[in-house]
Structures are given as structure tokens and as C-alpha cells.
Design a protein around this motif. Structure first.
Motif, PDB file in Angstrom:
ATOM      1  N   TYR A  23      11.110   8.119   3.038  1.00 34.16           N
ATOM      2  CA  TYR A  23      10.810   7.811   1.463  1.00 34.16           C
ATOM      3  C   TYR A  23      10.446   6.333   1.154  1.00 34.16           C
ATOM      4  CZ  TYR A  23      12.202   7.861  -3.518  1.00 34.16           C
ATOM      5  OH  TYR A  23      12.894   8.501  -4.656  1.00 34.16           O
ATOM      6  N   CYS A  24      11.378   5.421   2.187  1.00 34.51           N
ATOM      7  CA  CYS A  24      11.515   4.060   1.633  1.00 34.51           C
ATOM      8  C   CYS A  24      10.260   3.415   2.081  1.00 34.51           C
ATOM      9  CB  CYS A  24      12.639   3.398   2.537  1.00 34.51           C
ATOM     10  SG  CYS A  24      14.362   3.306   1.819  1.00 34.51           S
ATOM     11  N   LEU A  25       9.156   4.443   3.336  1.00 32.39           N
ATOM     12  CA  LEU A  25       8.745   3.471   4.038  1.00 32.39           C
ATOM     13  C   LEU A  25       6.987   3.799   3.094  1.00 32.39           C
ATOM     14  CD1 LEU A  25       5.991   2.840   6.789  1.00 32.39           C
ATOM     15  CD2 LEU A  25       5.944   5.259   7.064  1.00 32.39           C
ATOM     16  N   VAL A  26       7.162   4.930   2.272  1.00 26.18           N
ATOM     17  CA  VAL A  26       6.248   5.820   1.317  1.00 26.18           C
ATOM     18  C   VAL A  26       6.208   4.752   0.313  1.00 26.18           C
ATOM     19  CG1 VAL A  26       4.261   7.220   0.289  1.00 26.18           C
ATOM     20  CG2 VAL A  26       5.799   7.863   2.684  1.00 26.18           C
ATOM     21  N   ASN A  27       7.476   4.305  -0.172  1.00 28.02           N
ATOM     22  CA  ASN A  27       7.231   3.473  -1.657  1.00 28.02           C
ATOM     23  C   ASN A  27       7.776   2.209  -1.407  1.00 28.02           C
ATOM     24  OD1 ASN A  27       8.471   5.551  -3.504  1.00 28.02           O
ATOM     25  ND2 ASN A  27      10.042   5.996  -2.481  1.00 28.02           N
ATOM     26  N   LYS A  28       7.898   1.542  -0.017  1.00 30.19           N
ATOM     27  CA  LYS A  28       7.232   0.520   0.001  1.00 30.19           C
ATOM     28  C   LYS A  28       5.885   0.194  -0.455  1.00 30.19           C
ATOM     29  CE  LYS A  28       8.517  -4.019   0.008  1.00 30.19           C
ATOM     30  NZ  LYS A  28       9.073  -4.336   1.245  1.00 30.19           N
ATOM     31  N   LYS A  29       5.167   1.073   0.652  1.00 26.80           N
ATOM     32  CA  LYS A  29       3.837   1.089   0.255  1.00 26.80           C
ATOM     33  C   LYS A  29       2.829   0.741  -0.847  1.00 26.80           C
ATOM     34  CE  LYS A  29       2.223   2.984   5.617  1.00 26.80           C
ATOM     35  NZ  LYS A  29       1.547   4.175   6.004  1.00 26.80           N
ATOM     36  N   ILE A  30       3.539   0.991  -1.674  1.00 26.59           N
ATOM     37  CA  ILE A  30       2.877   2.348  -3.225  1.00 26.59           C
ATOM     38  C   ILE A  30       3.303   0.841  -3.866  1.00 26.59           C
ATOM     39  CG2 ILE A  30       3.269   3.365  -5.052  1.00 26.59           C
ATOM     40  CD1 ILE A  30       3.382   6.118  -3.025  1.00 26.59           C
ATOM     41  N   TYR A  31       4.805   0.130  -4.099  1.00 30.84           N
ATOM     42  CA  TYR A  31       5.091  -0.868  -4.858  1.00 30.84           C
ATOM     43  C   TYR A  31       5.225  -1.651  -4.527  1.00 30.84           C
ATOM     44  CZ  TYR A  31       6.207   3.205  -7.517  1.00 30.84           C
ATOM     45  OH  TYR A  31       6.147   5.267  -7.876  1.00 30.84           O
ATOM     46  N   THR A  53       7.834  -3.236   5.899  1.00 32.20           N
ATOM     47  CA  THR A  53       6.603  -2.616   5.692  1.00 32.20           C
ATOM     48  C   THR A  53       5.936  -3.059   3.860  1.00 32.20           C
ATOM     49  OG1 THR A  53       7.520  -0.299   5.731  1.00 32.20           O
ATOM     50  CG2 THR A  53       5.436   0.159   4.555  1.00 32.20           C
ATOM     51  N   SER A  54       4.354  -2.919   4.136  1.00 32.08           N
ATOM     52  CA  SER A  54       3.732  -4.592   3.946  1.00 32.08           C
ATOM     53  C   SER A  54       3.653  -3.271   2.626  1.00 32.08           C
ATOM     54  CB  SER A  54       2.765  -5.704   3.650  1.00 32.08           C
ATOM     55  OG  SER A  54       3.347  -5.955   4.791  1.00 32.08           O
ATOM     56  N   LYS A  55       2.995  -3.955   0.757  1.00 35.44           N
ATOM     57  CA  LYS A  55       2.130  -3.243   0.123  1.00 35.44           C
ATOM     58  C   LYS A  55       0.679  -2.788   0.585  1.00 35.44           C
ATOM     59  CE  LYS A  55       1.599  -2.509  -5.565  1.00 35.44           C
ATOM     60  NZ  LYS A  55       1.611  -3.365  -6.123  1.00 35.44           N
ATOM     61  N   LEU A  56      -0.016  -1.393   0.019  1.00 35.95           N
ATOM     62  CA  LEU A  56      -1.115  -1.253   0.468  1.00 35.95           C
ATOM     63  C   LEU A  56      -2.069  -2.162  -0.355  1.00 35.95           C
ATOM     64  CD1 LEU A  56      -1.031   2.503   0.015  1.00 35.95           C
ATOM     65  CD2 LEU A  56      -1.572   1.132   2.453  1.00 35.95           C
ATOM     66  N   ARG A  57      -3.360  -2.629   0.371  1.00 36.64           N
ATOM     67  CA  ARG A  57      -3.776  -3.649  -0.739  1.00 36.64           C
ATOM     68  C   ARG A  57      -5.125  -3.333  -1.089  1.00 36.64           C
ATOM     69  NH1 ARG A  57      -5.835  -7.143   5.423  1.00 36.64           N
ATOM     70  NH2 ARG A  57      -4.411  -8.001   6.118  1.00 36.64           N
ATOM     71  N   THR A  58      -5.219  -1.950  -0.744  1.00 33.64           N
ATOM     72  CA  THR A  58      -6.077  -1.338  -2.021  1.00 33.64           C
ATOM     73  C   THR A  58      -4.624  -0.642  -2.746  1.00 33.64           C
ATOM     74  OG1 THR A  58      -5.629   1.097  -0.875  1.00 33.64           O
ATOM     75  CG2 THR A  58      -7.974  -0.812  -0.189  1.00 33.64           C
ATOM     76  N   ALA A  59      -5.409  -0.383  -4.137  1.00 36.35           N
ATOM     77  CA  ALA A  59      -4.995   0.189  -5.632  1.00 36.35           C
ATOM     78  C   ALA A  59      -5.052   1.790  -5.353  1.00 36.35           C
ATOM     79  CB  ALA A  59      -5.087  -0.648  -6.726  1.00 36.35           C
ATOM     80  N   VAL A  60      -3.630   2.386  -5.249  1.00 30.93           N
ATOM     81  CA  VAL A  60      -3.360   3.554  -5.557  1.00 30.93           C
ATOM     82  C   VAL A  60      -3.589   3.877  -7.056  1.00 30.93           C
ATOM     83  CG1 VAL A  60      -2.253   5.513  -5.065  1.00 30.93           C
ATOM     84  CG2 VAL A  60      -1.819   3.695  -3.685  1.00 30.93           C
ATOM     85  N   LYS A  61      -3.971   5.243  -6.983  1.00 34.62           N
ATOM     86  CA  LYS A  61      -4.158   5.964  -8.861  1.00 34.62           C
ATOM     87  C   LYS A  61      -2.412   6.070  -9.409  1.00 34.62           C
ATOM     88  CE  LYS A  61      -6.889   8.713  -9.528  1.00 34.62           C
ATOM     89  NZ  LYS A  61      -8.120   9.643  -9.743  1.00 34.62           N
TER      90      LYS A  61
END
Length: 355
Positions: A23-31, A53-61
Motif C-alpha cells: 500500500y505504501c509502495l504504490v502510493n509513494k509511486k503515485i504521490y 520509493t520514489s515517485k514515478l517519472r511518468t505522470a499517472v492519469k
């Protein structure tokens, strides 16, 4: 196949730890840095998963973010029967005209070069690929297998503590995590991550298995809960009653395995994991069991029990005599436990599961 009892304390604990970390992994990637960790320590400090964990470089819709805000926890913890439906709901919402037939076509045309795709394939690719890519980036299994991370596949396998392959019960799949992360079972995606990327990190979709069953045998075979056993759903009684090992004489002193089944699900499971074929490498075990039967008669275990009565239990005598566990709930602790018990019953050395 070995049943994994979801009510066992160690499995519940593993699920709890997995759900919190993912849950933390995914949210940190997004936010990114704006995500407020839900697993802070007593000093109100973020968990290590968040820190690593770092935020994804590409934007998420934004609409994908909104969907995951509501559904993420369910995606991580849902039972197998709910998981496939969870992905279908997602893709039906985000991909115009989504259906299983088009999904299969997308996976095929994705392997082609762009110039080799026909008009229909290009249309399917354009509608599917962007959404698939974003979901694969968010639920990235490769990140989960990174041994440098605080929580990874090593931690999940260690928490599950399942000693042999769930599918074949032939090979040890123990986890060695200290002092270094050295070895662990592979995790088979019951619903393949190529076709079901939303489920790539879902707890009940990650089945601890050996390399042979995961990569050499199953691969990306499309399994169905209606047509195959699932280790988190079908109980040990169902699995062990409906799938039986047997043997036959190949020649005077050599034997081969045969499999019996009492349902189509049992047969499909045997076929999907090629249980009969891979057990050919263990035919010498039948020879040993037959020698015990022929040399000591059906009373072999009874004689041992009388000899050590009051010293060790009947279950311990069985384990020492044959190197495996008698109780079905403990089959996962030793390779070949299921096979040997079935053959020993057929030989008459044990009756109705007991000596």
C-alpha cells in the motif's frame, strides 16, 4: 498441490505485512513526497518502504489515481475469486470496448513491430497500451524482487514460511534471508502478470513455487478457478481426496507413477503442472517403498511403533521411517509427502491415513 490455509496465523500475519508495505509502495509511486505514510513508527517517522520509493517519472492519469484511491487495498488483499473481477472492472472503465478477446489480441500484437500490425491491431494497441503501461509501472513486480528494498519478495516468502513447492511438493523452496538474501521460492502469478498487471502484487496471486513449476511448466498458462485448483481456495481434503498418486510395474523390478483423479478440476490441475511427467524423476522412491513392503510386510510401521512405544509418537516414527509427514496439514514441510502417503496406503503399510 499443497493447500495454503488462509486462516493460519502465519498466513494472516504475512498478509497484513504485505498489504501495509505494498500500500505504501504504490502510493509513494503515485504521490511522491506528498504521500503521508500510513505505517509510521512510534517517532512518527515514515516506514522504510516509503523512504526507499520514489515517485514515478511518468505522470499517472487522474482518473486512475481516483480509482486506486478507492480500490487499492482490495486489489492487494482480495481473495482469488474477487481478483479477476477487480481487474475487469478497472479495464472496462478505462479502455473503450474492453473484453477478454481483445485483451488476448493486444498481448499478441504487442509482440509485433509497429509496421507489421494491421489496422485492427493498431486500433487495439492504441486503446490498450497506454493504460497497461501505466499499471505495469505502478504495480512493478521487478521492484518487488529488488533485494536492496526493506520489503521484497524475500520478506513475503520468509513470512509465509512454506518449505516446499506449493504446486508439486517435490523440491524445497525455503528462504534464506540472514545474514544475506541468498535464496527463496519463485512467486508464480496465478493470474499472469502479463495479462493481469493490476494483480502483479496481489497477495493471493503470488504463489510460492519452484523454478520448474513456475517457469518451465506453467509459464503464462491461463488458469481458471472453475477449471483448476487454487492453493488458497481448495482445501487440503478436496485436493488430497481428488488427486491420488498410484504406481504400476514397468518391468520386473521397475515402477512408474500413475495419477488418479475424481473431478475435472483435479485432472486439469495435474495436466497444467505436468505432475505425472515431473514425478518420473522420483520413480526410484517407489522401489524403496516396495522393498519395505516386500521385506517387512504390511506390519512394518506397527513393529516400529511397538519397539518405540512410549519413546516417540506414531507421527515421529512415520517421519523417521519415510522422511516425510503423515498429517496432510504438514505436507508442505517435506518434499514428496503427498506422494509417499498415497503410495504407502496403496501398499497397505498405512491404512486410512494411519499405520
Amino acid at each position: 498441490m499443497i493447500y495454503i490455509n488462509p486462516e493460519d496465523k502465519k498466513i494472516k500475519d504475512a498478509l497484513d505485512k504485505h498489504s501495509k508495505a505494498i500500500y505504501c509502495l504504490v502510493n509513494k509511486k503515485i504521490y511522491g513526497i506528498t504521500y503521508d505514510c500510513e505505517n509510521k513508527d512510534h517517532n512518527n517517522d515514515s516506514c522504510l518502504t516509503c523512504k526507499q520509493t520514489s515517485k514515478l517519472r511518468t505522470a499517472v492519469k487522474e482518473d486512475i489515481i481516483s480509482f486506486l484511491k478507492i480500490n487499492l487495498k482490495n486489489i492487494i488483499v482480495n481473495k482469488p475469486i474477487q481478483l479477476k473481477n477487480r481487474q475487469n472492472i478497472f479495464f472496462e472503465h478505462f479502455i473503450l470496448g474492453f473484453n477478454d478477446l481483445e485483451l488476448d489480441k493486444y498481448l499478441k500484437c504487442k509482440k509485433k513491430k509497429e509496421d507489421d500490425r494491421n489496422f485492427i491491431e493498431k486500433d487495439i494497441f492504441n486503446r490498450y497500451d497506454s493504460i497497461f503501461t501505466q499499471i505495469k509501472n505502478i504495480f512493478n513486480y521487478d521492484v518487488f524482487t529488488d533485494t536492496s528494498k526493506n520489503y521484497s519478495a524475500y520478506n513475503l516468502s520468509s513470512n509465509l514460511d512454506i518449505s516446499t513447492c506449493t504446486y508439486c511438493n517435490r523440491l524445497y523452496t525455503r528462504t534464506v534471508i540472514n545474514p544475506n538474501k541468498i535464496t527463496r521460492p519463485e512467486f508464480d502469478h496465478w493470474y499472469s502478470k502479463s495479462k493481469y498487471p493490476l494483480l502483479a502484487l496481489s497477495f493471493h496471486n503470488l504463489i510460492p513455487s519452484c523454478h520448474v513449476c513456475n517457469s518451465s511448466v506453467k509459464g503464462t498458462i491461463d488458469l481458471s478457478l472453475d477449471e483448476h485448483f487454487h492453493p488458497y481456495i481448495d482445501s487440503e481434503k478436496i485436493i488430497n481426496d481428488e488427486i491420488k498418486f498410484s504406481y504400476y510395474n514397468k518391468s520386473l523390478d521397475t515402477y512408474g507413477f500413475s495419477m488418479t483423479h475424481s473431478s475435472s478440476k483435479a485432472k486439469n490441475t495435474i495436466d497444467a503442472f505436468k505432475i505425472k511427467e515431473i514425478y518420473k524423476t522420483h520413480e526410484d522412491e517407489i522401489i524403496d517403498l516396495r522393498k519395505i513392503r516386500d521385506t517387512y510386510s504390511e506390519s512394518y510401521l506397527q513393529n516400529l511403533s511397538n519397539l518405540y512405544k512410549g519413546v516417540i509418537s506414531e507421527e515421529e516414527i512415520y517421519r523417521l521411517a519415510f522422511g516425510v509427514y503423515l498429517e496432510e496439514a504438514k505436507f508442505e514441510k517435506r518434499p514428496l509427502s503427498k506422494m509417499k502417503k498415497d503410495i504407502l496406503i496403496e501398499l497397505g503399510i498405512i491404512k486410512n491415513g494411519k499405520e
